[in-house]
Design a protein around this motif. Structure first.
Motif, PDB file in Angstrom:
ATOM      1  N   THR A 108      60.860   4.810  77.696  1.00  0.00           N
ATOM      2  CA  THR A 108      61.866   5.768  77.108  1.00  0.00           C
ATOM      3  C   THR A 108      63.052   5.067  76.501  1.00  0.00           C
ATOM      4  O   THR A 108      63.750   5.464  75.579  1.00  0.00           O
ATOM      5  N   VAL A 109      63.625   4.048  77.275  1.00  0.00           N
ATOM      6  CA  VAL A 109      64.886   3.566  76.741  1.00  0.00           C
ATOM      7  C   VAL A 109      64.417   2.614  75.522  1.00  0.00           C
ATOM      8  O   VAL A 109      65.330   2.666  74.447  1.00  0.00           O
ATOM      9  N   LEU A 110      63.243   2.159  75.225  1.00  0.00           N
ATOM     10  CA  LEU A 110      62.846   1.425  73.932  1.00  0.00           C
ATOM     11  C   LEU A 110      62.734   2.371  72.692  1.00  0.00           C
ATOM     12  O   LEU A 110      63.252   2.134  71.687  1.00  0.00           O
ATOM     13  N   VAL A 111      62.238   3.643  73.104  1.00  0.00           N
ATOM     14  CA  VAL A 111      62.246   4.790  72.191  1.00  0.00           C
ATOM     15  C   VAL A 111      63.618   4.931  71.706  1.00  0.00           C
ATOM     16  O   VAL A 111      63.874   4.967  70.515  1.00  0.00           O
ATOM     17  N   GLY A 112      64.426   5.311  72.595  1.00  0.00           N
ATOM     18  CA  GLY A 112      65.935   5.431  72.235  1.00  0.00           C
ATOM     19  C   GLY A 112      66.560   4.590  71.510  1.00  0.00           C
ATOM     20  O   GLY A 112      67.400   4.745  70.464  1.00  0.00           O
ATOM     21  N   ARG A 113      66.399   3.244  71.750  1.00  0.00           N
ATOM     22  CA  ARG A 113      67.117   2.302  71.322  1.00  0.00           C
ATOM     23  C   ARG A 113      66.589   2.086  69.860  1.00  0.00           C
ATOM     24  O   ARG A 113      67.453   1.617  68.969  1.00  0.00           O
ATOM     25  N   LEU A 114      65.418   2.138  69.628  1.00  0.00           N
ATOM     26  CA  LEU A 114      64.939   1.985  68.332  1.00  0.00           C
ATOM     27  C   LEU A 114      65.490   3.071  67.439  1.00  0.00           C
ATOM     28  O   LEU A 114      65.899   2.790  66.025  1.00  0.00           O
ATOM     29  N   ALA A 115      65.479   4.239  67.836  1.00  0.00           N
ATOM     30  CA  ALA A 115      65.713   5.244  67.048  1.00  0.00           C
ATOM     31  C   ALA A 115      67.378   5.136  66.757  1.00  0.00           C
ATOM     32  O   ALA A 115      67.720   5.484  65.836  1.00  0.00           O
ATOM     33  N   LEU A 150      50.126   0.164  76.695  1.00  0.00           N
ATOM     34  CA  LEU A 150      50.158   0.357  75.249  1.00  0.00           C
ATOM     35  C   LEU A 150      51.504   1.069  74.630  1.00  0.00           C
ATOM     36  O   LEU A 150      51.860   0.520  73.583  1.00  0.00           O
ATOM     37  N   ASN A 151      51.939   1.793  75.164  1.00  0.00           N
ATOM     38  CA  ASN A 151      53.125   2.370  74.597  1.00  0.00           C
ATOM     39  C   ASN A 151      54.431   1.458  74.825  1.00  0.00           C
ATOM     40  O   ASN A 151      55.157   1.093  73.981  1.00  0.00           O
ATOM     41  N   LEU A 152      54.482   0.734  75.893  1.00  0.00           N
ATOM     42  CA  LEU A 152      55.334  -0.056  76.313  1.00  0.00           C
ATOM     43  C   LEU A 152      55.330  -1.456  75.287  1.00  0.00           C
ATOM     44  O   LEU A 152      56.427  -1.893  74.650  1.00  0.00           O
ATOM     45  N   CYS A 153      54.160  -2.018  75.197  1.00  0.00           N
ATOM     46  CA  CYS A 153      54.120  -3.221  74.134  1.00  0.00           C
ATOM     47  C   CYS A 153      54.132  -2.399  72.807  1.00  0.00           C
ATOM     48  O   CYS A 153      54.941  -3.428  72.022  1.00  0.00           O
ATOM     49  N   GLY A 154      53.815  -1.418  72.296  1.00  0.00           N
ATOM     50  CA  GLY A 154      54.051  -1.157  71.006  1.00  0.00           C
ATOM     51  C   GLY A 154      55.496  -0.697  70.653  1.00  0.00           C
ATOM     52  O   GLY A 154      56.253  -1.128  69.826  1.00  0.00           O
ATOM     53  N   LEU A 155      56.121  -0.303  71.718  1.00  0.00           N
ATOM     54  CA  LEU A 155      57.614   0.252  71.350  1.00  0.00           C
ATOM     55  C   LEU A 155      58.615  -1.318  71.546  1.00  0.00           C
ATOM     56  O   LEU A 155      59.460  -1.393  70.680  1.00  0.00           O
ATOM     57  N   LEU A 157      57.153  -4.095  70.535  1.00  0.00           N
ATOM     58  CA  LEU A 157      56.729  -4.632  69.209  1.00  0.00           C
ATOM     59  C   LEU A 157      57.851  -4.110  68.029  1.00  0.00           C
ATOM     60  O   LEU A 157      58.217  -4.824  67.393  1.00  0.00           O
ATOM     61  N   ALA A 158      57.960  -2.675  68.251  1.00  0.00           N
ATOM     62  CA  ALA A 158      58.796  -2.275  67.019  1.00  0.00           C
ATOM     63  C   ALA A 158      60.156  -2.642  67.172  1.00  0.00           C
ATOM     64  O   ALA A 158      61.053  -2.892  65.957  1.00  0.00           O
ATOM     65  N   ASN A 159      60.735  -2.676  68.275  1.00  0.00           N
ATOM     66  CA  ASN A 159      62.028  -3.027  68.457  1.00  0.00           C
ATOM     67  C   ASN A 159      62.143  -4.428  68.041  1.00  0.00           C
ATOM     68  O   ASN A 159      63.266  -4.758  67.408  1.00  0.00           O
ATOM     69  N   ALA A 160      61.360  -5.395  68.321  1.00  0.00           N
ATOM     70  CA  ALA A 160      61.437  -6.842  67.788  1.00  0.00           C
ATOM     71  C   ALA A 160      61.305  -7.024  66.277  1.00  0.00           C
ATOM     72  O   ALA A 160      61.890  -7.900  65.827  1.00  0.00           O
ATOM     73  N   TRP A 161      60.356  -5.975  65.842  1.00  0.00           N
ATOM     74  CA  TRP A 161      59.889  -6.421  64.433  1.00  0.00           C
ATOM     75  C   TRP A 161      60.948  -5.637  63.339  1.00  0.00           C
ATOM     76  O   TRP A 161      61.102  -6.113  62.416  1.00  0.00           O
ATOM     77  N   LEU A 162      61.333  -4.513  63.647  1.00  0.00           N
ATOM     78  CA  LEU A 162      62.037  -3.844  62.754  1.00  0.00           C
ATOM     79  C   LEU A 162      63.486  -3.801  62.793  1.00  0.00           C
ATOM     80  O   LEU A 162      64.238  -3.464  61.866  1.00  0.00           O
ATOM     81  N   LEU A 163      64.108  -3.992  64.023  1.00  0.00           N
ATOM     82  CA  LEU A 163      65.509  -3.937  64.001  1.00  0.00           C
ATOM     83  C   LEU A 163      66.369  -5.096  63.704  1.00  0.00           C
ATOM     84  O   LEU A 163      65.605  -6.298  63.461  1.00  0.00           O
ATOM     85  N   ARG A 173      61.382 -13.591  66.596  1.00  0.00           N
ATOM     86  CA  ARG A 173      61.205 -12.185  66.758  1.00  0.00           C
ATOM     87  C   ARG A 173      59.786 -11.725  66.291  1.00  0.00           C
ATOM     88  O   ARG A 173      59.131 -11.010  66.836  1.00  0.00           O
ATOM     89  N   ALA A 174      59.516 -12.400  65.275  1.00  0.00           N
ATOM     90  CA  ALA A 174      58.312 -12.114  64.471  1.00  0.00           C
ATOM     91  C   ALA A 174      56.962 -12.722  65.453  1.00  0.00           C
ATOM     92  O   ALA A 174      55.993 -12.201  65.802  1.00  0.00           O
ATOM     93  N   ALA A 175      57.153 -14.029  66.213  1.00  0.00           N
ATOM     94  CA  ALA A 175      56.223 -14.154  67.242  1.00  0.00           C
ATOM     95  C   ALA A 175      56.133 -13.463  68.267  1.00  0.00           C
ATOM     96  O   ALA A 175      55.121 -13.035  68.922  1.00  0.00           O
ATOM     97  N   ILE A 176      57.308 -13.050  68.740  1.00  0.00           N
ATOM     98  CA  ILE A 176      57.303 -11.972  70.081  1.00  0.00           C
ATOM     99  C   ILE A 176      56.599 -10.655  69.531  1.00  0.00           C
ATOM    100  O   ILE A 176      55.778 -10.260  70.307  1.00  0.00           O
ATOM    101  N   ALA A 177      56.857 -10.143  68.423  1.00  0.00           N
ATOM    102  CA  ALA A 177      56.342  -9.179  67.770  1.00  0.00           C
ATOM    103  C   ALA A 177      54.706  -9.262  67.886  1.00  0.00           C
ATOM    104  O   ALA A 177      53.892  -8.395  68.333  1.00  0.00           O
ATOM    105  N   GLY A 178      54.351 -10.354  67.302  1.00  0.00           N
ATOM    106  CA  GLY A 178      52.769 -10.630  67.552  1.00  0.00           C
ATOM    107  C   GLY A 178      52.026 -10.842  68.609  1.00  0.00           C
ATOM    108  O   GLY A 178      51.164 -10.248  68.595  1.00  0.00           O
ATOM    109  N   VAL A 179      52.969 -11.437  69.548  1.00  0.00           N
ATOM    110  CA  VAL A 179      52.280 -11.613  70.896  1.00  0.00           C
ATOM    111  C   VAL A 179      52.122  -9.957  71.438  1.00  0.00           C
ATOM    112  O   VAL A 179      50.855  -9.778  71.819  1.00  0.00           O
ATOM    113  N   LEU A 180      53.024  -9.216  71.178  1.00  0.00           N
ATOM    114  CA  LEU A 180      52.915  -7.905  71.676  1.00  0.00           C
ATOM    115  C   LEU A 180      51.696  -7.234  71.074  1.00  0.00           C
ATOM    116  O   LEU A 180      51.039  -6.229  71.629  1.00  0.00           O
TER     117      LEU A 180
END
Length: 518
Positions: A108-115, A150-155, A157-163, A173-180
């Motif tokens: 829930t925190v990761l969804v809100g943080r990204l948005a 899956l949701n935890l890793c996906g969110l 991933l999005a926080n590391a890759w997009l922000l 950050r690209a490596a962290i996103a790739g691991v996730l």
């Protein structure tokens, strides 16, 4: 609503409050005299937990028992499974359920943080509310299912890759996103959608080396998590994970139109309206803006949502709880839609914007009623069943069940009998036996009517001292198998409830036409 390009300082507290509410909503049915074990048990969570606990005992998926997913979830669910492997499985299973509620709060925190970082405070709060109250994800984040992980890793991933880059350099950050992304693909094949969407969205920088770093990190993670177990039985891995999923008969909601209706169900009607607005905004921005950098979050969330919907429409099986994997992108789109509506209204008049803000905040809360309704499900027979099994089944006796979770509640893992399959997933075991005959079936019910689906399961039941049959056993056994089972097993009923039953294997009666399993 922002200061210097950054959201105001109140937003972390708002997200924290929503995350606490999300945890309470998920954990609410566990505050009961029976605790976490009093909430209704689902077939899938029993399979995943039992398989992970058996892994601790040295039994390997594919080699020693059938498992129809990549093994990532078994490895990552190890802490709670260790409790069940070396102690009471019921205690470990309860711990796994509590841990799942915590994963839901973090997601829930990761969804809100990204948005919030991508589209502003309104988007962040609405996205967090939509995820917190999403009925299907609330249900899944009450147990050791694949979806919370899956949701935890996906969110993440999005926080590391997009922000935008902060303290961590872009290559890291690209490596962290790739691991996730690799973790997601090692948990479920459909988890690879998030990694594909990340590459479609953008490479986070002007150099393609970052995209290569992402792909390499994802590939090495998949090899590290999947490789050792897959190489232990490569033929069985291909058969169980790839062939079975592609050849399995239709099950669950088979109509594609009905699946689409389930994915857009009225229990989430207002959050879905916001998500529909967000999807239109995301697609418009993705088309209008000339570079990937300018609309990366929009491209990512729209791609993830649309590819997941398409995958569910094409899949051989679908149930409404599959919508839990849609909760992340759907909530992000709802946040984007809410921000767009409030921005449009505020540009006309400040009071109109305030009214719009109130309406979009109330929209996701409509789903709370449905989530609370699910929290009320506490079947007393489940607790009585576990108590009856503990009282009636000696510690050295073998117990088989068509619902793996029922054995876990009674402190029992699936039995390991020489020359017999380990009944971690009786549903998949019987379907695979039916498919191995070379026949194809229109649906799962037709496959279970096939004699080939029955043989190995009946041979196992012939060796088990006690059996938990239940409604699933009634469905999966054919008419001939039912007759054999009734002739060779005696039914006992708990004095506390006529719905609680246990079947004991009996010696063949002299002259009875029992014989071998059909």
């Amino acid at each position: 609503m922002t200061d210097g390009g950054r959201p105001r300082r109140w937003w972390p507290w708002a997200l924290a409050a929503v995350a606490v509410g999300a945890w309470v909503l998920r954990a609410l049915p566990f505050f009961h005299r029976a605790g976490a074990l009093g909430y209704v048990v689902n077939y899938d969570e029993g399979v995943y937990y039992a398989a992970s606990a058996l892994l601790w005992k040295g039994l390997l998926p594919y080699r020693d028992f059938l498992f129809v997913h990549p093994p990532g979830a078994l490895l990552l669910g190890a802490p709670a499974a260790a409790v069940g492997a070396f102690g009471d499985p019921a205690v470990g299973f309860a711990l796994a359920r509590w841990l799942a509620t915590g994963l839901g709060a973090v997601s829930t925190v990761l969804v809100g943080r990204l948005a919030m970082r991508a589209w502003g405070p309104v988007a962040g709060v609405v996205a967090a509310l939509a995820y917190a109250a999403h009925p299907e994800v609330v249900t899944m984040e009450r147990g050791p299912f694949l979806d919370p992980l899956l949701n935890l890793c996906g969110l993440g991933l999005a926080n590391a890759w997009l922000l935008p880059s902060g303290r961590a350099p872009l290559p890291r950050r690209a490596a962290i996103a790739g691991v996730l992304a690799g973790v997601m693909a090692s948990v479920k094949v459909l988890g690879g959608i998030w990694g594909a969407a990340a590459l479609v969205a953008r490479a986070p920088g002007p150099r393609w080396s970052l995209a290569r770093r992402f792909v390499l990190a994802a590939s090495f993670t998949v090899l590290a998590l999947v490789g050792p177990l897959a190489l232990g039985a490569p033929g069985a891995f291909v058969r169980d994970v790839l062939w079975f999923q592609s050849a399995r008969p239709e099950d669950g909601v088979t109509s594609r139109w009905e699946r689409l209706l389930e994915m857009t169900h009225e229990r989430r009607r207002y959050a879905l309206l916001l998500a529909a607005v967000g999807l239109c905004v995301a697609l418009a921005r993705a088309v209008r803006r000339s570079t990937r950098e300018e609309a990366a979050p929009e491209r990512f969330v729209a791609t993830t949502y649309l590819l997941t919907v398409a995958a569910y429409l094409a899949a051989h099986s679908y149930w409404s709880n599959y919508n839990a994997l849609l909760a992340g992108p759907e909530s992000l789109l709802a946040g984007l839609g809410a921000a767009a509506l409030v921005g449009f209204a505020a540009a006309r008049a400040r009071p109109v914007g305030a009214v719009a803000l109130g309406l979009v905040l109330l929209g996701p809360l409509y789903s709370v009623r449905e989530a609370l309704r699910g929290a009320e499900i506490r079947p007393p027979e489940q607790v009585l069943q576990a108590r009856y099994v503990r009282a009636q089944v000696p510690p050295d006796a073998t117990l088989c069940g068509f619902e793996p979770g029922w054995g876990l509640l009674a402190g029992r893992l699936p039995p390991v009998l020489p020359g017999q399959p380990v009944p971690v997933d009786p549903y998949a075991l019987m379907l695979q036996d039916a498919l191995a005959s070379g026949a194809r079936f229109p649906d799962a019910a037709a496959a279970f009517a096939s004699p080939d689906s029955q043989r190995r399961m009946l041979a196992l039941l012939e060796q088990c001292d006690f059996t938990l049959l239940g409604a699933r056993g009634q469905w999966q056994l054919s008419a001939d198998s039912h007759r054999w089972f009734a002739a060779n097993h005696a039914r006992s009923v708990s004095p506390e409830s006529p719905a609680v039953e246990l079947w004991r294997r009996t010696p063949p009666r002299p002259g009875a036409a029992t014989g071998s399993p059909p």
